[in-house]
Design a protein around this motif. Structure first.
Motif, short mmCIF file in Angstrom:
data_model
loop_
_atom_site.label_atom_id
_atom_site.label_comp_id
_atom_site.label_asym_id
_atom_site.label_seq_id
_atom_site.Cartn_x
_atom_site.Cartn_y
_atom_site.Cartn_z
N GLN A 254 -6.06 6.60 3.13
CA GLN A 254 -6.26 6.06 1.79
C GLN A 254 -6.08 4.54 1.75
N LYS A 255 -5.46 3.97 2.79
CA LYS A 255 -5.08 2.56 2.73
C LYS A 255 -6.27 1.61 2.88
N LYS A 256 -7.30 2.04 3.56
CA LYS A 256 -8.48 1.17 3.69
C LYS A 256 -9.10 0.91 2.33
N LEU B 274 0.84 -1.20 0.00
CA LEU B 274 0.00 0.00 0.00
C LEU B 274 0.87 1.25 0.00
N SER B 275 0.29 2.34 -0.46
CA SER B 275 1.02 3.62 -0.50
C SER B 275 0.07 4.75 -0.14
N GLY B 276 0.64 5.95 0.03
CA GLY B 276 -0.18 7.12 0.33
C GLY B 276 -0.40 7.30 1.81
#
Length: 340
Positions: free
Chosen positions: A127-129, A121-123
């Motif tokens: 935002q990861k959900k 994941l990134s950001g």
């Protein structure tokens, strides 16, 4: 360098001061990008060996090995916690009974998103959900589940066993493992769905260079998907070689019997006739034969079979038998009871 290199692995069941040697000095090695089949009847120790590899056996099982290397790292020198952390990151397993492995109190969506590694994941954290949700949907589509919304909100008991098996495969793929151990991954599926799953595993091997240990009781079926095959019987090594060697020139009577029992090898038989099988059944752990454990059922058994045979290596085709089907000339003996 081998991806996985195990020599003389034994698994003992210790119960009420009784020690039962369930797996007897079996060796296994795999290269990067290899698809190896592990074949044998139910009760031959295939699943037990796989569970020992990923470290999920409980305390009553004692695992010993002369060598246990993963990508050149000696796992025997690591603590149990360090070993589990390393293997859980690089190795994933599809278990044989999905209904028993999934958490019955948690929705499928939560179990699948939890399996997705944070490194993918990134950001920002908020935002990861959404990224986890999108990744979970892609994984479900990859394993052939089109109605992802209904699946994500369901609990395991609300799905069929075949759908739960697909979910288990999606969870195994979520961490992008280097080695995927698939224990009867299509046991509860119809033939059309079975082919889809095998094609998915083949594409992961070809596109992602993922190594796969494919466990099955159906020797003929996995010959279409594997590079090499290891055959086990009652916890002992029987034979190993390339898929072509095993299928076209089996050296061990047990391997030959597995091939002869397949429907394609009995096309000449009249309708509703019984397929060729070995007499008897696989021994139970409490009453294991001495020496070669196939002896009581083997059509070629002789007095020498009361001693465990050494492994003979003939140009990479290895067999553990006192009386192989084809005499082995210019073959070398290996001082172990099992090799692959």
């Amino acid at each position: 360098m081998n991806l996985l290199d195990i020599r003389n692995l034994s698994i003992e069941l210790v119960n009420d001061d009784q020690r039962i040697l369930a797996v007897d000095k079996v060796s296994l090695s795999m290269k990067e990008g290899e698809v190896r089949g592990l074949v044998g009847e139910s009760g031959s120790g295939k699943s037990l060996l796989a569970q020992a590899l990923v470290g999920v056996l409980d305390d009553k099982w004692h695992v010993h090995a002369d060598r246990f290397h993963w990508r050149g790292i000696d796992l025997l020198r690591l603590s149990i916690e360090e070993r589990k952390e390393l293997l859980s990151r690089d190795v994933a397993m599809i278990f044989q009974e999905p209904m028993a492995c999934l958490d019955p109190t948690t929705a499928i969506g939560d179990q699948l998103t939890e399996a997705i590694d944070s490194s993918q994941l990134s950001g920002f954290f908020w935002q990861k959900k959404q990224q986890r949700q999108s990744a979970a949907i892609k994984l479900l589509h990859k394993v052939g589940i089109k109605n992802h919304q209904a699946c994500l909100t369901s609990y395991p008991h609300q799905l069929t066993e075949a759908l739960c098996q697909r979910v288990m495969i999606a969870i195994a793929l979520a961490r992008r493992p280097i080695l995927l151990i698939a224990d009867e991954p299509t046991a509860a599926m119809e033939n059309t769905n079975e082919g889809q799953i095998f094609r998915l595993l083949a594409s992961l091997n070809q596109l992602k260079n993922m190594s796969i240990l494919l466990i099955s009781h159906d020797l003929e079926n996995i010959t279409h998907w594997t590079n090499t095959i290891t055959v086990m019987y009652s916890g002992q090594f029987v034979e190993a070689g390339t898929t072509t060697q095993i299928f076209n020139k089996a050296l061990h009577p047990y391997t030959r019997a597995l091939l002869d029992s397949s429907p394609s090898a009995n096309l000449h038989l009249p309708a509703k006739s019984r397929l060729k099988t070995l007499p008897g059944s696989i021994p139970i752990l409490q009453h294991l034969p001495i020496g070669c454990r196939l002896g009581p059922r083997c059509p070629r058994a002789q007095q020498a079979c009361v001693k465990s045979p050494s492994v003979t290596n003939f140009h990479g085709h290895k067999v553990s038998c006192h009386f192989p089907l084809t005499p082995l000339k210019s073959a070398s003996k290996i001082n172990t009871k099992g090799a692959c």
